[in-house]
Scaffold this motif. Structure first.
Motif, PDB file in Angstrom:
ATOM      1  N   UNK A  24     -26.505 -35.089  13.747  1.00  0.00           N
ATOM      2  CA  UNK A  24     -27.700 -34.340  14.165  1.00  0.00           C
ATOM      3  C   UNK A  24     -27.310 -33.245  15.144  1.00  0.00           C
ATOM      4  N   UNK A  25     -26.481 -33.591  16.110  1.00  0.00           N
ATOM      5  CA  UNK A  25     -26.032 -32.619  17.108  1.00  0.00           C
ATOM      6  C   UNK A  25     -25.292 -31.461  16.436  1.00  0.00           C
ATOM      7  N   UNK A  26     -24.402 -31.785  15.515  1.00  0.00           N
ATOM      8  CA  UNK A  26     -23.655 -30.735  14.809  1.00  0.00           C
ATOM      9  C   UNK A  26     -24.615 -29.810  14.063  1.00  0.00           C
ATOM     10  N   UNK A  27     -25.565 -30.390  13.371  1.00  0.00           N
ATOM     11  CA  UNK A  27     -26.531 -29.580  12.629  1.00  0.00           C
ATOM     12  C   UNK A  27     -27.303 -28.669  13.591  1.00  0.00           C
ATOM     13  N   UNK A  28     -27.760 -29.232  14.702  1.00  0.00           N
ATOM     14  CA  UNK A  28     -28.520 -28.448  15.671  1.00  0.00           C
ATOM     15  C   UNK A  28     -27.694 -27.293  16.232  1.00  0.00           C
ATOM     16  N   UNK A  29     -26.438 -27.544  16.494  1.00  0.00           N
ATOM     17  CA  UNK A  29     -25.579 -26.509  17.066  1.00  0.00           C
ATOM     18  C   UNK A  29     -25.323 -25.378  16.071  1.00  0.00           C
ATOM     19  N   UNK A  30     -25.302 -25.699  14.790  1.00  0.00           N
ATOM     20  CA  UNK A  30     -25.006 -24.695  13.776  1.00  0.00           C
ATOM     21  C   UNK A  30     -26.249 -24.062  13.167  1.00  0.00           C
ATOM     22  N   UNK A  31     -27.390 -24.679  13.343  1.00  0.00           N
ATOM     23  CA  UNK A  31     -28.609 -24.194  12.690  1.00  0.00           C
ATOM     24  C   UNK A  31     -29.254 -23.015  13.399  1.00  0.00           C
ATOM     25  N   UNK A  32     -28.969 -22.864  14.680  1.00  0.00           N
ATOM     26  CA  UNK A  32     -29.627 -21.807  15.447  1.00  0.00           C
ATOM     27  C   UNK A  32     -30.960 -22.257  16.010  1.00  0.00           C
ATOM     28  N   UNK A  33     -31.349 -23.507  15.737  1.00  0.00           N
ATOM     29  CA  UNK A  33     -32.631 -24.011  16.228  1.00  0.00           C
ATOM     30  C   UNK A  33     -32.554 -24.590  17.637  1.00  0.00           C
ATOM     31  N   UNK A  34     -31.350 -24.838  18.125  1.00  0.00           N
ATOM     32  CA  UNK A  34     -31.206 -25.391  19.466  1.00  0.00           C
ATOM     33  C   UNK A  34     -31.774 -24.413  20.474  1.00  0.00           C
TER      34      UNK A  34
END
Length: 124
Positions: A40-50
């Motif tokens: 989840x953290x990896x996805x958030x860091x790469x998605x631009x949504x963080x």
């Protein structure tokens, strides 16, 4: 004074301590929960949504750790937390904290630059 200059260069020490504390909490989770949080953290860091604002991002990550710590303590299966579609879970989760993230800032920068280039907006 040296601390202030150093923090200007590398960032806030308090923010780094907070991030390290979050990472330690995640590392202490049972393996399957830790794997889920890492994904989840990896996805958030790469998605631009963080969230771009650190205080919002820190709260979000702390809440993510809280959620999985409680689930691990209760023995809640991971699919009961994230459901059948992890993307839906993450999008719903991050929407509570989102300030648009860096991607929103870049989208606005693009819009503004094109407007200036086409003469629709005065140069700043």
């Amino acid at each position: 004074m040296a601390k202030n200059i150093l923090e200007l260069i590398i960032g806030s020490f308090d923010d780094k301590k907070q991030w390290r504390a979050y990472k330690a909490r995640v590392k202490a989770l049972p393996e399957e929960y830790r794997t889920a949080v890492d994904a989840i953290e990896r996805y958030l860091m790469h998605s631009g949504d963080t969230p771009a604002e650190w205080s919002r991002a820190a709260t979000m990550f702390d809440d993510l750790a809280d959620l999985f710590e409680r689930a691990a303590a209760d023995g809640t299966p991971i699919r009961d937390i994230v459901g059948d579609d992890p993307l839906e879970f993450v999008e719903a989760f991050v929407s509570t904290y989102s300030d648009g993230g860096w991607i929103a800032k870049e989208r606005e920068r693009l819009r503004s630059s094109i407007a200036r280039a086409s003469g629709e907006e005065p140069a700043s």
